[in-house]
Design a protein around this motif. Sequence first.
Motif, PDB file in Angstrom:
ATOM      1  N   ASN A 227       0.850  -1.193   0.000  1.00 51.67           N
ATOM      2  CA  ASN A 227       0.000   0.000   0.000  1.00 51.67           C
ATOM      3  C   ASN A 227       0.882   1.238   0.000  1.00 51.67           C
ATOM      4  N   SER A 228       0.329   2.336  -0.500  1.00 57.75           N
ATOM      5  CA  SER A 228       0.989   3.642  -0.520  1.00 57.75           C
ATOM      6  C   SER A 228      -0.085   4.708  -0.370  1.00 57.75           C
ATOM      7  N   ARG A 229       0.368   5.958  -0.156  1.00 60.36           N
ATOM      8  CA  ARG A 229      -0.602   7.029   0.064  1.00 60.36           C
ATOM      9  C   ARG A 229      -0.630   8.000  -1.111  1.00 60.36           C
ATOM     10  N   SER A 230       0.401   8.830  -1.243  1.00 57.42           N
ATOM     11  CA  SER A 230       0.376   9.890  -2.261  1.00 57.42           C
ATOM     12  C   SER A 230       0.386   9.334  -3.678  1.00 57.42           C
ATOM     13  N   PHE A 231       1.129   8.264  -3.892  1.00 49.19           N
ATOM     14  CA  PHE A 231       1.240   7.727  -5.252  1.00 49.19           C
ATOM     15  C   PHE A 231       0.020   6.908  -5.649  1.00 49.19           C
ATOM     16  N   ASN A 232      -0.768   6.489  -4.663  1.00 48.74           N
ATOM     17  CA  ASN A 232      -1.953   5.672  -4.944  1.00 48.74           C
ATOM     18  C   ASN A 232      -1.597   4.440  -5.786  1.00 48.74           C
ATOM     19  N   LEU A 233      -0.510   3.797  -5.406  1.00 48.47           N
ATOM     20  CA  LEU A 233      -0.096   2.595  -6.144  1.00 48.47           C
ATOM     21  C   LEU A 233      -1.015   1.425  -5.805  1.00 48.47           C
ATOM     22  N   GLU A 234      -1.380   0.698  -6.832  1.00 52.25           N
ATOM     23  CA  GLU A 234      -2.136  -0.527  -6.625  1.00 52.25           C
ATOM     24  C   GLU A 234      -1.152  -1.691  -6.447  1.00 52.25           C
ATOM     25  N   GLN A 235      -1.656  -2.760  -5.892  1.00 58.20           N
ATOM     26  CA  GLN A 235      -0.778  -3.911  -5.674  1.00 58.20           C
ATOM     27  C   GLN A 235      -0.230  -4.453  -6.988  1.00 58.20           C
ATOM     28  N   SER A 236      -1.008  -4.351  -8.038  1.00 56.58           N
ATOM     29  CA  SER A 236      -0.546  -4.849  -9.336  1.00 56.58           C
ATOM     30  C   SER A 236       0.617  -4.029  -9.876  1.00 56.58           C
ATOM     31  N   GLN A 237       0.805  -2.820  -9.368  1.00 49.74           N
ATOM     32  CA  GLN A 237       1.901  -1.980  -9.821  1.00 49.74           C
ATOM     33  C   GLN A 237       3.200  -2.194  -9.020  1.00 49.74           C
ATOM     34  N   ILE A 238       3.137  -3.058  -8.058  1.00 44.60           N
ATOM     35  CA  ILE A 238       4.325  -3.452  -7.311  1.00 44.60           C
ATOM     36  C   ILE A 238       4.610  -4.912  -7.660  1.00 44.60           C
ATOM     37  N   LYS A 239       5.779  -5.159  -8.156  1.00 45.75           N
ATOM     38  CA  LYS A 239       6.116  -6.478  -8.703  1.00 45.75           C
ATOM     39  C   LYS A 239       5.902  -7.562  -7.651  1.00 45.75           C
ATOM     40  N   SER A 240       5.210  -8.613  -8.071  1.00 45.54           N
ATOM     41  CA  SER A 240       4.857  -9.663  -7.117  1.00 45.54           C
ATOM     42  C   SER A 240       6.026 -10.593  -6.812  1.00 45.54           C
ATOM     43  N   GLY A 241       6.856 -10.877  -7.785  1.00 43.45           N
ATOM     44  CA  GLY A 241       7.976 -11.796  -7.591  1.00 43.45           C
ATOM     45  C   GLY A 241       9.286 -11.148  -7.988  1.00 43.45           C
ATOM     46  N   SER A 242      10.281 -11.198  -7.120  1.00 45.09           N
ATOM     47  CA  SER A 242      11.585 -10.611  -7.412  1.00 45.09           C
ATOM     48  C   SER A 242      12.667 -11.450  -6.742  1.00 45.09           C
ATOM     49  N   PHE A 243      13.909 -11.239  -7.202  1.00 44.28           N
ATOM     50  CA  PHE A 243      15.049 -11.983  -6.663  1.00 44.28           C
ATOM     51  C   PHE A 243      16.023 -11.019  -5.987  1.00 44.28           C
ATOM     52  N   ASN A 244      16.571 -11.481  -4.875  1.00 41.20           N
ATOM     53  CA  ASN A 244      17.536 -10.699  -4.116  1.00 41.20           C
ATOM     54  C   ASN A 244      18.793 -11.532  -3.869  1.00 41.20           C
ATOM     55  N   GLY A 245      19.936 -10.887  -3.937  1.00 47.83           N
ATOM     56  CA  GLY A 245      21.165 -11.518  -3.489  1.00 47.83           C
ATOM     57  C   GLY A 245      21.311 -11.363  -1.988  1.00 47.83           C
ATOM     58  N   LEU A 246      21.976 -12.331  -1.353  1.00 46.86           N
ATOM     59  CA  LEU A 246      22.090 -12.348   0.100  1.00 46.86           C
ATOM     60  C   LEU A 246      23.549 -12.463   0.537  1.00 46.86           C
ATOM     61  N   ALA A 247      23.898 -11.737   1.578  1.00 47.94           N
ATOM     62  CA  ALA A 247      25.192 -11.877   2.249  1.00 47.94           C
ATOM     63  C   ALA A 247      24.917 -11.805   3.746  1.00 47.94           C
ATOM     64  N   GLN A 248      25.484 -12.754   4.494  1.00 41.59           N
ATOM     65  CA  GLN A 248      25.133 -12.837   5.909  1.00 41.59           C
ATOM     66  C   GLN A 248      26.372 -13.160   6.753  1.00 41.59           C
ATOM     67  N   LEU A 249      26.471 -12.479   7.879  1.00 45.42           N
ATOM     68  CA  LEU A 249      27.438 -12.794   8.929  1.00 45.42           C
ATOM     69  C   LEU A 249      26.645 -13.332  10.103  1.00 45.42           C
ATOM     70  N   GLY A 250      27.005 -14.552  10.551  1.00 44.93           N
ATOM     71  CA  GLY A 250      26.227 -15.203  11.600  1.00 44.93           C
ATOM     72  C   GLY A 250      27.091 -15.701  12.740  1.00 44.93           C
ATOM     73  N   PHE A 251      26.447 -15.848  13.905  1.00 40.78           N
ATOM     74  CA  PHE A 251      27.113 -16.349  15.100  1.00 40.78           C
ATOM     75  C   PHE A 251      26.234 -17.427  15.716  1.00 40.78           C
ATOM     76  N   ASP A 252      26.818 -18.576  15.983  1.00 42.80           N
ATOM     77  CA  ASP A 252      26.148 -19.638  16.726  1.00 42.80           C
ATOM     78  C   ASP A 252      26.776 -19.693  18.114  1.00 42.80           C
ATOM     79  N   ILE A 253      25.989 -19.421  19.143  1.00 43.24           N
ATOM     80  CA  ILE A 253      26.450 -19.490  20.530  1.00 43.24           C
ATOM     81  C   ILE A 253      25.648 -20.605  21.191  1.00 43.24           C
ATOM     82  N   GLY A 254      26.139 -21.827  21.047  1.00 44.65           N
ATOM     83  CA  GLY A 254      25.344 -22.975  21.470  1.00 44.65           C
ATOM     84  C   GLY A 254      24.088 -23.037  20.609  1.00 44.65           C
ATOM     85  N   PRO A 255      22.901 -23.040  21.230  1.00 41.91           N
ATOM     86  CA  PRO A 255      21.662 -23.075  20.430  1.00 41.91           C
ATOM     87  C   PRO A 255      21.190 -21.701  19.966  1.00 41.91           C
ATOM     88  N   VAL A 256      21.855 -20.628  20.362  1.00 40.33           N
ATOM     89  CA  VAL A 256      21.418 -19.271  20.025  1.00 40.33           C
ATOM     90  C   VAL A 256      21.979 -18.857  18.670  1.00 40.33           C
TER      91      VAL A 256
END
Length: 282
Positions: free
Chosen positions: A215-244
Motif C-alpha cells: 500500500n501507498s498514500r500519495s502515489f496511490n499505487l495498486e498492488q498490481s503496480q508493485i512487482k509480485s515476484g523478485s530476486f535478491n542476493g544475500l550476504a550474511q554474517l552469523g554467530f552460533d552461541i550454542g543453540p542461540v
Amino acid sequence: MKAPLTLLAVGLLSSGLAQSQITTPSSTSHSPSFSTDSLKSRLVALMPTTDQTNVTTPLARVIQVQDYSANQSSTAMTLAPGKDQATTTPTTRPGQKSGYKNVALGVYAGLNTSRFAGENGNGDPLAGRLGYQAGVLVRAGGRLYGQLGVEYLASSSNFYRFADGTTVSALQDQINIQYVQIPVYVGYKLVQSYRGISAVRLQAGLEYANRISANSRSFNLEQSQIKSGSFNGLAQLGFDIGPVLIDLTYHHGFDTTIQVVNESGFAGSQRRVLSASLGWKF
C-alpha cells in the motif's frame, strides 16, 4: 620359549644319567637303564612341532602368554581360564573428534531497515524505515553447509518520484510491502567449537521474494503496480552461541520493484534491506 625348553631338556638328561648309574647289589643283570635314544625320543615328544598352531597344554599356554606380554605395545590381552582364545581390547585414542550435528532446525525473528536504490530527493539522502521479519530454517552439513528457509518480511520505505516543476515534498510517499521470502544459502564456519555447535560463519545465497500485500498514500499505487515476484542476493554474517543464533543479513534487490502501467517503472526502485535477527536452533 626356547630357554625354558632347553633347561627342561638339560634337567631330564641329568636325571637320566643319574638313574643309569644306580644298580642294586642283588641283581645287576636286571637293573634299569636309560639309553640316549630313549631320552631323545622323550624330549622330542615333549617339544611342540613346527606344524602345531593351537597349543592346549597348560605349560605351553603359560609360556605363550609370557612371550606375548614381553612384546605387546598398545593392545590389552586377557586369557580366560580353560579357554584357548585371547580377547583383545583396543585402546581409545585421546582427543578423537566427534562428528557434527548434521541437521539443525531453527526459528528466528528481528528488525530490518529498507530503502530503494534511487532514494534521494534533491541530493538529500533518506533514511530507511523500520520493518520486521520472522522465519524458520533448516541447516544441513558440517563446516561447509547448506541452509534453506521460509521468511515473512514487512518493509516500509520512503520514495521520491522526480518531475519538473514539482516540489520534493509533493512527490514523497511511504510504501509498505509485505513479502514471503525463500532464502537459500551456502555457508562456511570460519571459527568453530569442538563439535561445530558454536561458530562464526559466513553465508551467501539467493532468495525469491513474493509480494503478498502493498500500500501507498500519495502515489496511490495498486498492488498490481508493485512487482509480485523478485530476486535478491544475500550476504550474511552469523554467530552460533550454542543453540542461540545471531544473524546480520544484507538483501540486494536485482529487480525493479515499483512498476507503473504503460511505463518502464520507477527508476532506482530496487530494494536494499539490512536485517538483524535473533533465533534458536534445535
